[in-house]
Design a protein around this motif. Sequence first.
Motif, PDB file in Angstrom:
ATOM      1  N   ASN A   7       0.828  -1.204   0.000  1.00 40.41           N
ATOM      2  CA  ASN A   7       0.000   0.000   0.000  1.00 40.41           C
ATOM      3  C   ASN A   7       0.862   1.254   0.000  1.00 40.41           C
ATOM      4  OD1 ASN A   7      -2.724   1.087   0.087  1.00 40.41           O
ATOM      5  ND2 ASN A   7      -2.210   1.836   2.127  1.00 40.41           N
ATOM      6  N   SER A   8       1.990   1.224   0.713  1.00 33.74           N
ATOM      7  CA  SER A   8       2.901   2.374   0.727  1.00 33.74           C
ATOM      8  C   SER A   8       3.495   2.621  -0.652  1.00 33.74           C
ATOM      9  CB  SER A   8       4.015   2.142   1.748  1.00 33.74           C
ATOM     10  OG  SER A   8       3.489   1.999   3.050  1.00 33.74           O
ATOM     11  N   THR A   9       3.826   1.551  -1.361  1.00 32.25           N
ATOM     12  CA  THR A   9       4.336   1.698  -2.725  1.00 32.25           C
ATOM     13  C   THR A   9       3.266   2.275  -3.641  1.00 32.25           C
ATOM     14  OG1 THR A   9       5.789  -0.209  -2.380  1.00 32.25           O
ATOM     15  CG2 THR A   9       5.423   0.496  -4.651  1.00 32.25           C
ATOM     16  N   HIS A  10       2.037   1.791  -3.466  1.00 32.99           N
ATOM     17  CA  HIS A  10       0.933   2.298  -4.295  1.00 32.99           C
ATOM     18  C   HIS A  10       0.706   3.788  -4.054  1.00 32.99           C
ATOM     19  CE1 HIS A  10      -2.883   2.344  -6.442  1.00 32.99           C
ATOM     20  NE2 HIS A  10      -3.425   2.934  -5.387  1.00 32.99           N
ATOM     21  N   LEU A  11       0.880   4.264  -2.819  1.00 32.55           N
ATOM     22  CA  LEU A  11       0.640   5.662  -2.465  1.00 32.55           C
ATOM     23  C   LEU A  11       1.862   6.537  -2.645  1.00 32.55           C
ATOM     24  CD1 LEU A  11      -1.539   5.156   0.749  1.00 32.55           C
ATOM     25  CD2 LEU A  11      -2.323   5.697  -1.557  1.00 32.55           C
ATOM     26  N   TYR A  15       5.828   7.918 -17.525  1.00 29.14           N
ATOM     27  CA  TYR A  15       4.726   7.245 -18.213  1.00 29.14           C
ATOM     28  C   TYR A  15       3.422   7.978 -17.908  1.00 29.14           C
ATOM     29  CZ  TYR A  15       7.476   3.202 -19.640  1.00 29.14           C
ATOM     30  OH  TYR A  15       8.384   2.385 -20.237  1.00 29.14           O
ATOM     31  N   PHE A  16       2.573   8.091 -18.950  1.00 23.90           N
ATOM     32  CA  PHE A  16       1.331   8.847 -18.800  1.00 23.90           C
ATOM     33  C   PHE A  16       0.355   8.155 -17.850  1.00 23.90           C
ATOM     34  CE2 PHE A  16      -3.070   9.648 -20.196  1.00 23.90           C
ATOM     35  CZ  PHE A  16      -3.118  11.018 -20.020  1.00 23.90           C
ATOM     36  N   ASN A  17       0.225   6.839 -17.959  1.00 22.52           N
ATOM     37  CA  ASN A  17      -0.721   6.091 -17.128  1.00 22.52           C
ATOM     38  C   ASN A  17      -0.098   5.838 -15.751  1.00 22.52           C
ATOM     39  OD1 ASN A  17      -2.459   4.148 -15.947  1.00 22.52           O
ATOM     40  ND2 ASN A  17      -3.081   3.403 -17.968  1.00 22.52           N
ATOM     41  N   LYS A  18      -0.506   6.622 -14.779  1.00 27.45           N
ATOM     42  CA  LYS A  18       0.078   6.522 -13.433  1.00 27.45           C
ATOM     43  C   LYS A  18      -0.340   5.238 -12.717  1.00 27.45           C
ATOM     44  CE  LYS A  18       2.156  10.344 -14.071  1.00 27.45           C
ATOM     45  NZ  LYS A  18       3.620  10.331 -14.353  1.00 27.45           N
ATOM     46  N   ASN A  19      -1.479   4.665 -13.086  1.00 22.16           N
ATOM     47  CA  ASN A  19      -1.869   3.372 -12.505  1.00 22.16           C
ATOM     48  C   ASN A  19      -0.874   2.284 -12.910  1.00 22.16           C
ATOM     49  OD1 ASN A  19      -4.189   4.288 -11.175  1.00 22.16           O
ATOM     50  ND2 ASN A  19      -5.417   4.112 -13.036  1.00 22.16           N
ATOM     51  N   HIS A  20      -0.445   2.317 -14.163  1.00 20.16           N
ATOM     52  CA  HIS A  20       0.558   1.360 -14.617  1.00 20.16           C
ATOM     53  C   HIS A  20       1.901   1.592 -13.932  1.00 20.16           C
ATOM     54  CE1 HIS A  20      -1.567   0.139 -18.640  1.00 20.16           C
ATOM     55  NE2 HIS A  20      -2.242  -0.183 -17.557  1.00 20.16           N
ATOM     56  N   VAL A  21       2.231   2.857 -13.666  1.00 25.73           N
ATOM     57  CA  VAL A  21       3.481   3.164 -12.952  1.00 25.73           C
ATOM     58  C   VAL A  21       3.461   2.527 -11.568  1.00 25.73           C
ATOM     59  CG1 VAL A  21       4.861   5.013 -11.954  1.00 25.73           C
ATOM     60  CG2 VAL A  21       3.883   5.303 -14.226  1.00 25.73           C
ATOM     61  N   ALA A  22       2.349   2.688 -10.852  1.00 28.34           N
ATOM     62  CA  ALA A  22       2.241   2.109  -9.508  1.00 28.34           C
ATOM     63  C   ALA A  22       2.312   0.585  -9.565  1.00 28.34           C
ATOM     64  CB  ALA A  22       0.926   2.563  -8.860  1.00 28.34           C
ATOM     65  N   ILE A  23       1.648  -0.026 -10.546  1.00 30.91           N
ATOM     66  CA  ILE A  23       1.661  -1.487 -10.664  1.00 30.91           C
ATOM     67  C   ILE A  23       3.072  -1.995 -10.933  1.00 30.91           C
ATOM     68  CG2 ILE A  23       0.896  -3.403 -12.120  1.00 30.91           C
ATOM     69  CD1 ILE A  23      -1.766  -1.985 -12.415  1.00 30.91           C
ATOM     70  N   ARG A  24       3.799  -1.311 -11.810  1.00 36.40           N
ATOM     71  CA  ARG A  24       5.157  -1.760 -12.133  1.00 36.40           C
ATOM     72  C   ARG A  24       6.081  -1.641 -10.929  1.00 36.40           C
ATOM     73  NH1 ARG A  24       6.982   0.169 -18.108  1.00 36.40           N
ATOM     74  NH2 ARG A  24       8.786  -1.056 -17.439  1.00 36.40           N
ATOM     75  N   ILE A  38      -7.140 -11.335  -9.820  1.00 34.72           N
ATOM     76  CA  ILE A  38      -6.872 -11.739 -11.205  1.00 34.72           C
ATOM     77  C   ILE A  38      -6.911 -10.522 -12.126  1.00 34.72           C
ATOM     78  CG2 ILE A  38      -7.735 -13.112 -13.128  1.00 34.72           C
ATOM     79  CD1 ILE A  38      -8.712 -15.163 -11.104  1.00 34.72           C
ATOM     80  N   ASP A  39      -7.890  -9.653 -11.915  1.00 36.58           N
ATOM     81  CA  ASP A  39      -7.986  -8.439 -12.743  1.00 36.58           C
ATOM     82  C   ASP A  39      -6.761  -7.551 -12.549  1.00 36.58           C
ATOM     83  OD1 ASP A  39      -9.647  -6.460 -14.382  1.00 36.58           O
ATOM     84  OD2 ASP A  39      -9.269  -5.306 -12.568  1.00 36.58           O
ATOM     85  N   TRP A  40      -6.262  -7.454 -11.313  1.00 36.99           N
ATOM     86  CA  TRP A  40      -5.077  -6.634 -11.057  1.00 36.99           C
ATOM     87  C   TRP A  40      -3.860  -7.180 -11.800  1.00 36.99           C
ATOM     88  CZ3 TRP A  40      -0.169  -7.017  -9.004  1.00 36.99           C
ATOM     89  CH2 TRP A  40       0.447  -5.817  -8.645  1.00 36.99           C
ATOM     90  N   PHE A  41      -3.688  -8.481 -11.804  1.00 35.51           N
ATOM     91  CA  PHE A  41      -2.554  -9.071 -12.527  1.00 35.51           C
ATOM     92  C   PHE A  41      -2.731  -8.919 -14.044  1.00 35.51           C
ATOM     93  CE2 PHE A  41      -1.583 -11.296  -8.524  1.00 35.51           C
ATOM     94  CZ  PHE A  41      -0.210 -11.114  -8.497  1.00 35.51           C
ATOM     95  N   GLU A  42      -3.962  -8.924 -14.514  1.00 31.19           N
ATOM     96  CA  GLU A  42      -4.191  -8.681 -15.938  1.00 31.19           C
ATOM     97  C   GLU A  42      -3.766  -7.260 -16.304  1.00 31.19           C
ATOM     98  OE1 GLU A  42      -5.136 -10.571 -18.510  1.00 31.19           O
ATOM     99  OE2 GLU A  42      -4.922 -12.265 -17.148  1.00 31.19           O
ATOM    100  N   ARG A  43      -4.081  -6.297 -15.434  1.00 29.53           N
ATOM    101  CA  ARG A  43      -3.621  -4.928 -15.672  1.00 29.53           C
ATOM    102  C   ARG A  43      -2.109  -4.832 -15.546  1.00 29.53           C
ATOM    103  NH1 ARG A  43      -5.600  -1.578 -11.726  1.00 29.53           N
ATOM    104  NH2 ARG A  43      -6.705  -3.179 -10.570  1.00 29.53           N
ATOM    105  N   GLY A  44      -1.541  -5.641 -14.648  1.00 31.30           N
ATOM    106  CA  GLY A  44      -0.082  -5.679 -14.542  1.00 31.30           C
ATOM    107  C   GLY A  44       0.568  -6.214 -15.797  1.00 31.30           C
ATOM    108  N   ARG A  45      -0.072  -7.196 -16.429  1.00 28.52           N
ATOM    109  CA  ARG A  45       0.451  -7.732 -17.697  1.00 28.52           C
ATOM    110  C   ARG A  45       0.455  -6.654 -18.775  1.00 28.52           C
ATOM    111  NH1 ARG A  45      -1.844  -9.673 -22.095  1.00 28.52           N
ATOM    112  NH2 ARG A  45      -3.923  -9.488 -21.150  1.00 28.52           N
ATOM    113  N   LYS A  46      -0.602  -5.841 -18.811  1.00 26.89           N
ATOM    114  CA  LYS A  46      -0.650  -4.744 -19.780  1.00 26.89           C
ATOM    115  C   LYS A  46       0.384  -3.661 -19.443  1.00 26.89           C
ATOM    116  CE  LYS A  46      -5.558  -5.390 -20.782  1.00 26.89           C
ATOM    117  NZ  LYS A  46      -6.915  -4.771 -20.739  1.00 26.89           N
ATOM    118  N   ALA A  47       0.634  -3.464 -18.148  1.00 27.27           N
ATOM    119  CA  ALA A  47       1.571  -2.421 -17.740  1.00 27.27           C
ATOM    120  C   ALA A  47       2.996  -2.725 -18.181  1.00 27.27           C
ATOM    121  CB  ALA A  47       1.519  -2.230 -16.224  1.00 27.27           C
ATOM    122  N   VAL A  48       3.359  -4.000 -18.209  1.00 25.21           N
ATOM    123  CA  VAL A  48       4.729  -4.380 -18.589  1.00 25.21           C
ATOM    124  C   VAL A  48       4.795  -4.855 -20.026  1.00 25.21           C
ATOM    125  CG1 VAL A  48       5.266  -4.997 -16.212  1.00 25.21           C
ATOM    126  CG2 VAL A  48       4.468  -6.762 -17.784  1.00 25.21           C
TER     127      VAL A  48
END
Length: 487
Positions: free
Chosen positions: A258-262, A297-306, A339-349
């Motif tokens: 959570n700290s990494t996400h924030l 990177y423009f998509n900050k959600n992908h930045v946090a996931i990576r 599962i959805d979070w890991f799917e977004r993680g796959r798109k992020a990388v």
Amino acid sequence: MIVVRPEMNTFSEDTLWGITQNDSAMTDLTIADAEEEGEFNSTKGTDFARLGVAIGKNKHLEELTLFLGDNDTALDASNRDFYEGLKQNTSITKLLLRSFRGIGREIFKAFQENNNLVDLGVSFCNLGNGGCRFLTKALRKCTNLKYIELYHCNITDEQLGRITESVSEHRLWKLKFGNNRIGATGCEAIARLLRDPTCNLNTIVLSNNLIDDVGATTIISSLANNTKLQSIYLNGNQIDRSIQNAFLGLICNTSGINSTHLSNHTLEIISLRETEWGGDLYDNTPDLPRLLQLNKYFNKNHVAIRKILQYHPNIDMSPLYNLDIKEDDKNLKALPYVIDWFERGRKAVCGSDVRQCCAKRSVESRKLSSIYQFANAMPLLFVPPTSNLKQRRKRKRKRVYGKVQLLVRGFGSGTHAVDISLLDNVESLQAKLESKTGITPVGTVMFVCNGKRLEKGNTLNDSGCTNGSTVQASFFGRGGHLSSMRR
């Protein structure tokens, strides 16, 4: 840039004529007392009065620069016509002042009344003796300001506090306070701006001041929830190398998921020495340049996931076993979200190079590992896939191939209702009709359902028959002629 002498010469006359005639090509004007710097100057006060009147009526002038040093010039605080023209002008949006020799009060008063300035730059001007007071009054009135630069103006912490307070409600984009006397107390004033949820600052420059580790830490702490600032320049200050670690913790806090996400996913440039990227600038924190690059990177959600995927290789799923349950009962409600979070993680990388392809496979592996954690913790809640598949097939077969009733016409007199399975073929349908009516056809019987002939060997389902379908029967002898029926 047109070079002129201090007196009103031909070049200055041309400049004055162009401003007077509202020449659309003249969008910037420089008034200077040095030959190599200015477009206009004169030793006559009446020339500046004429210029002021022309500026007041001009509609195309966008930038005004005043470079006034110690040389003789007729522009002083008593030239009311010049400053009145500045007040009346509605086109100037950028003002640059350098060494304005006591006329700053009149200039600031002029521009605080028309409120058109977007960009203000003041350099090599001592804001003591009331100069800061006049400046803050102008800043408070100029609510359209986006860019402010106060360079080498001997600004102290107290003066900076008044300046930041006067612009706290503005939608500023850039603030530059290089080469001043700002220290730890001044950093607190900057931090108050950055903590404001409405803060729109993209760049802040505090190079070559008196900022130490305490002041730098104050600014870093104010950026925890800031999502706008992209560049900060602190080079030339009294900052220790340990501040690099503080910035690293700001960009990517690895103490927990959570700290990494924030963490801060917006900051892209941090300048702590004379250069941003060269030499051993980040020798203590080699990850910092790479994380700053990732923040672009423009998509900050992908930045946090990576960041989470990189710094948390083994994610514990046990805190998610009791989602939305007050008791201690475990459930699988969180699994679809995982599962959805890991799917977004796959798109992020996702990418084409080898490194990103390897990262993609790693994400898939970790997704399976997370599913296994749920299955291992709650085995009875997981249905074996093969058993589940058999049950689905059984339900489908029962629904599709159960007993149906067909209405048959043309097989004797009237309409006959025949109960039959859709898995039966045409021969079975004919046999049931013969048994029910006692009629034995002499020739060939052709059945048609929904305009389609029922072929021998095919099931009724293959031929498109459903419950309640009407089937038309026709009898043919040899040669295709209608034949008779025999009881």
